[in-house]
Design a protein around this motif. Structure first.
Motif, PDB file in Angstrom:
ATOM      1  N   LEU A  63      -1.914 -29.629  25.131  1.00 28.58           N
ATOM      2  CA  LEU A  63      -3.005 -28.700  25.364  1.00 28.58           C
ATOM      3  C   LEU A  63      -2.774 -27.422  24.557  1.00 28.58           C
ATOM      4  O   LEU A  63      -1.677 -26.864  24.552  1.00 28.58           O
ATOM      5  N   VAL A  64      -3.822 -26.961  23.889  1.00 29.87           N
ATOM      6  CA  VAL A  64      -3.786 -25.692  23.156  1.00 29.87           C
ATOM      7  C   VAL A  64      -4.730 -24.730  23.874  1.00 29.87           C
ATOM      8  O   VAL A  64      -5.917 -25.012  24.031  1.00 29.87           O
ATOM      9  N   GLY A  65      -4.210 -23.613  24.327  1.00 32.18           N
ATOM     10  CA  GLY A  65      -5.022 -22.704  25.129  1.00 32.18           C
ATOM     11  C   GLY A  65      -5.119 -23.204  26.557  1.00 32.18           C
ATOM     12  O   GLY A  65      -4.229 -23.898  27.062  1.00 32.18           O
ATOM     13  N   GLU A  66      -6.240 -22.890  27.194  1.00 31.39           N
ATOM     14  CA  GLU A  66      -6.426 -23.268  28.591  1.00 31.39           C
ATOM     15  C   GLU A  66      -7.425 -24.409  28.714  1.00 31.39           C
ATOM     16  O   GLU A  66      -8.313 -24.573  27.879  1.00 31.39           O
ATOM     17  N   GLU A  67      -7.284 -25.203  29.777  1.00 33.37           N
ATOM     18  CA  GLU A  67      -8.271 -26.232  30.069  1.00 33.37           C
ATOM     19  C   GLU A  67      -9.638 -25.576  30.261  1.00 33.37           C
ATOM     20  O   GLU A  67      -9.760 -24.524  30.882  1.00 33.37           O
ATOM     21  N   GLY A  68     -10.654 -26.238  29.706  1.00 35.00           N
ATOM     22  CA  GLY A  68     -12.011 -25.716  29.822  1.00 35.00           C
ATOM     23  C   GLY A  68     -12.363 -24.651  28.813  1.00 35.00           C
ATOM     24  O   GLY A  68     -13.511 -24.203  28.761  1.00 35.00           O
ATOM     25  N   ARG A  69     -11.386 -24.238  28.014  1.00 43.53           N
ATOM     26  CA  ARG A  69     -11.603 -23.187  27.016  1.00 43.53           C
ATOM     27  C   ARG A  69     -11.465 -23.736  25.597  1.00 43.53           C
ATOM     28  O   ARG A  69     -11.073 -23.037  24.671  1.00 43.53           O
ATOM     29  N   GLY A  70     -11.833 -25.012  25.432  1.00 37.62           N
ATOM     30  CA  GLY A  70     -11.644 -25.654  24.143  1.00 37.62           C
ATOM     31  C   GLY A  70     -12.431 -25.017  23.019  1.00 37.62           C
ATOM     32  O   GLY A  70     -11.906 -24.794  21.918  1.00 37.62           O
ATOM     33  N   VAL A  71     -13.710 -24.710  23.272  1.00 38.85           N
ATOM     34  CA  VAL A  71     -14.533 -24.109  22.224  1.00 38.85           C
ATOM     35  C   VAL A  71     -14.012 -22.729  21.869  1.00 38.85           C
ATOM     36  O   VAL A  71     -13.895 -22.366  20.693  1.00 38.85           O
ATOM     37  N   ALA A  72     -13.674 -21.943  22.876  1.00 37.69           N
ATOM     38  CA  ALA A  72     -13.148 -20.594  22.619  1.00 37.69           C
ATOM     39  C   ALA A  72     -11.851 -20.645  21.829  1.00 37.69           C
ATOM     40  O   ALA A  72     -11.573 -19.770  21.002  1.00 37.69           O
ATOM     41  N   THR A  73     -11.041 -21.672  22.081  1.00 35.96           N
ATOM     42  CA  THR A  73      -9.763 -21.801  21.368  1.00 35.96           C
ATOM     43  C   THR A  73      -9.976 -22.235  19.931  1.00 35.96           C
ATOM     44  O   THR A  73      -9.447 -21.628  18.996  1.00 35.96           O
ATOM     45  N   ILE A  74     -10.766 -23.271  19.751  1.00 36.11           N
ATOM     46  CA  ILE A  74     -10.916 -23.828  18.399  1.00 36.11           C
ATOM     47  C   ILE A  74     -11.853 -22.977  17.548  1.00 36.11           C
ATOM     48  O   ILE A  74     -11.894 -23.129  16.324  1.00 36.11           O
ATOM     49  N   ILE A  75     -12.620 -22.063  18.198  1.00 35.90           N
ATOM     50  CA  ILE A  75     -13.493 -21.191  17.408  1.00 35.90           C
ATOM     51  C   ILE A  75     -12.679 -20.305  16.486  1.00 35.90           C
ATOM     52  O   ILE A  75     -13.160 -19.859  15.443  1.00 35.90           O
ATOM     53  N   GLU A  76     -11.424 -20.049  16.845  1.00 30.72           N
ATOM     54  CA  GLU A  76     -10.542 -19.299  15.948  1.00 30.72           C
ATOM     55  C   GLU A  76     -10.365 -20.045  14.631  1.00 30.72           C
ATOM     56  O   GLU A  76     -10.329 -19.455  13.551  1.00 30.72           O
ATOM     57  N   MET A  77     -10.262 -21.370  14.748  1.00 29.40           N
ATOM     58  CA  MET A  77     -10.132 -22.192  13.546  1.00 29.40           C
ATOM     59  C   MET A  77     -11.449 -22.234  12.770  1.00 29.40           C
ATOM     60  O   MET A  77     -11.478 -22.118  11.537  1.00 29.40           O
ATOM     61  N   VAL A  78     -12.549 -22.374  13.495  1.00 31.38           N
ATOM     62  CA  VAL A  78     -13.854 -22.462  12.859  1.00 31.38           C
ATOM     63  C   VAL A  78     -14.180 -21.171  12.107  1.00 31.38           C
ATOM     64  O   VAL A  78     -14.660 -21.199  10.972  1.00 31.38           O
ATOM     65  N   ASN A  79     -13.931 -20.020  12.732  1.00 31.84           N
ATOM     66  CA  ASN A  79     -14.222 -18.749  12.067  1.00 31.84           C
ATOM     67  C   ASN A  79     -13.445 -18.601  10.765  1.00 31.84           C
ATOM     68  O   ASN A  79     -13.944 -18.057   9.779  1.00 31.84           O
ATOM     69  N   THR A  80     -12.212 -19.081  10.773  1.00 27.15           N
ATOM     70  CA  THR A  80     -11.382 -18.968   9.579  1.00 27.15           C
ATOM     71  C   THR A  80     -11.860 -19.913   8.486  1.00 27.15           C
ATOM     72  O   THR A  80     -11.895 -19.547   7.301  1.00 27.15           O
ATOM     73  N   THR A  81     -12.252 -21.122   8.872  1.00 26.61           N
ATOM     74  CA  THR A  81     -12.751 -22.049   7.857  1.00 26.61           C
ATOM     75  C   THR A  81     -14.128 -21.643   7.352  1.00 26.61           C
ATOM     76  O   THR A  81     -14.495 -21.984   6.220  1.00 26.61           O
TER      77      THR A  81
END
Length: 546
Positions: A276-294
């Protein structure tokens, strides 16, 4: 050979120049605080402009990756086989830090330096920059889980390219991929059906099908799955800590319009293991860091393609003669070339300004974070939307010679739509700008403060800013008008940057044509009075040797 086969009036190969000798790029690197990186940027530029690098790119595209699902004995291996020159491209990118250097270099301008190198090296071959970009973007997402970041970040930041499936902790360097979309949802990742169940050992077991997995040959992936607490982000290695293969099956490689040298795949998770990366249920908020960078890399890729198309068109027109004189000396062709150059300069200026904002955000500048939020959304929309038309016009400057594969222009043309689709298609990007302004009204203030730095410099820009104020004050049917709003904001952002930093000939021509209504629906419709020679001089590679 018969005299009918004497070769005359053909353009010499476009090799032997420094791809970093781009005035718009170098000026932006300097003002954004990364002048310390100029020697390395030029070294990479000389390689990017070489015949050797061009051959690497050509062969990597003419020999696309091949999926090997099984070995000769019937064992499942799920390997992707690449041409050797793909690995040369990757090795060069990693050695120059395009994949993660800003996360390992604690110095001002690190993201700007990396962005400049990305623009320069992408001109050789754009496909391999996909895993490079994903690795760059994985680090901020992983930092939401310090235990994973402390283990993997040194390997992701390593400047050693170490291809092959082995345990992550036995490799000299790692590459990261991303696996989010599913066939029923696409951009709507909340519709994902892949499940993740806690295994009781600190890991989760994932089951599901991913419709588009970028860089499936990567060492680790960030992915989304439905956990007990909702949609969550996970890190999956291809090889588990005990040395066994993770249960990730590559079903097929996508047969894509462009980006041919890079592998993209449909994959199946069959009780695959992940953290698990970040918290359960916070998948979009976590991966948005990757999306913003790409998303930043989408802008960089668009700027890179525009620069390549421009300099190839100018090179061809300089050496090709028709109707008794060089094409570059003919008024209408000069109009077209100057128009292409203006678009390229504006994209580069915006891209490097956003990279500079990324540096300052990393340093804790909250004002820059607010500006970056809105400026990146509108710039991602507009630069990526302009790229295909720009590539088509640049190809047309070469005529029939540009329509054949040997010229490299068809590859540039096929690549151009990708950035507008990846990390949010045009509609998604435009709506994202509305979302930013709605949820963070301070983004509007930050945007007008930024473009206000050029107030009074040009009447067309001032009028466009005033008009934009009125548009944003009227919320009626904002979603219906989202593309128009994003386009106007992006143009105002570019124009303000050019008025502050570019030569007057460039800035004034851009404002008159893009904001003043003195432009048609196609490239090559600049108004009279433009100092075309001053614009074209910045797009020449003759004399820009190593």
């Amino acid at each position: 050979m018969p005299r009918t086969h004497e070769v005359t009036n053909q353009v010499p190969p476009h090799h032997g120049y420094d791809a970093a000798a781009d005035p718009a790029l170098l000026e932006a690197v300097d003002r954004e605080g990364a002048d310390w990186a100029l020697p390395e940027i030029h070294r990479l530029g000389v390689l990017a402009g070489s015949e050797q690098a061009a051959e690497w790119g050509r062969l990597a595209n003419e020999n696309p990756p091949v999926l090997r699902t099984h070995d000769r004995y019937g064992h499942r291996i799920d390997e992707v086989e690449f041409h050797p020159h793909w690995h040369e491209l990757m090795r060069t990118a990693v050695a120059h830090g395009l994949h993660a250097a800003p996360w390992t270099e604690d110095r001002p301008g690190a993201h700007v330096a990396r962005a400049a190198k990305f623009i320069v090296w992408s001109q050789v071959e754009a496909g391999h920059t996909c895993p490079v970009s994903m690795t760059y973007a994985a680090v901020p997402a992983l930092r939401t889980t310090p235990a994973l970041a402390s283990w993997l970040e040194p390997l992701l930041g390593s400047r050693t390219y170490d291809f092959g499936l082995r345990r992550p902790d036995t490799k000299a360097g790692l590459i990261a991929g991303m696996s989010m979309t599913e066939k029923q949802g696409g951009s709507d990742v909340r519709a994902n059906t892949t499940t993740a169940v806690p295994a009781g050992d600190g890991m989760y077991r994932l089951t599901g099908h991913k419709w588009f997995t970028s860089a499936p040959m990567s060492d680790v992936f960030l992915t989304l799955a439905q956990a007990p607490g909702g949609l969550s982000c996970f890190l999956l290695p291809r090889v588990l800590p005990d040395g066994s293969r993770n249960r990730i099956a590559l079903q097929r490689l996508k047969d894509k319009l462009g980006n041919r040298s890079n592998a993209s795949a449909e994959i199946e998770y069959e009780d695959a293991s992940g953290w698990l990366v970040g918290e359960e249920g916070r998948g979009v908020a976590t991966i948005i860091e990757m999306v913003n960078t790409t998303q930043l890399d989408c802008v960089l890729g668009g700027a890179s393609g525009m620069r390549l198309g421009t300099i190839r068109a100018v090179h061809h027109a300089t050496h090709r003669r028709a109707f008794g004189r060089a094409l570059v000396d003919q008024p209408l062709m000069r109009n077209v070339l100057a128009d292409l150059a203006l678009e390229s300069e504006a994209a580069t200026a915006a891209a490097l300004r956003l990279a500079g904002a990324t540096d300052r955000v990393a340093g804790g500048d909250s004002d820059e974070a607010v500006l970056r939020r809105i400026a990146l959304a509108v710039t991602k929309y507009w630069v990526c939307k302009r790229a295909p038309g720009h590539a088509a016009e640049a190809l047309e400057c070469l005529g029939g010679n540009g329509y054949i594969e040997d010229s490299g222009m068809p590859r540039l043309y096929r690549e151009a739509p990708l950035s507008s689709i990846w990390e949010g298609s045009g509609n998604v990007a435009a709506l994202d700008s509305l979302r930013a302004m709605s949820r963070q009204p301070e983004t509007v203030e930050a945007f007008f403060a930024e473009v206000g730095l050029a107030a009074g410099a040009d009447r067309h820009l001032d009028a466009a800013v005033a008009g934009l104020h009125k548009q944003l004050a009227d919320p009626a049917e904002a979603e219906y008008r989202a593309r128009q709003l994003a386009e106007t904001m992006a143009l105002v952002f570019q124009a303000a940057l050019l008025q502050r930093h570019a030569p007057g000939a460039v800035a004034d021509a851009f404002c008159a044509s893009r904001l003043g209504g003195e432009h048609g629906g196609a490239y090559g419709t600049l108004p009279t009075g433009v100092d075309v020679e001053a614009v074209l001089e910045r797009a020449r590679t003759e004399g820009a040797g190593g």
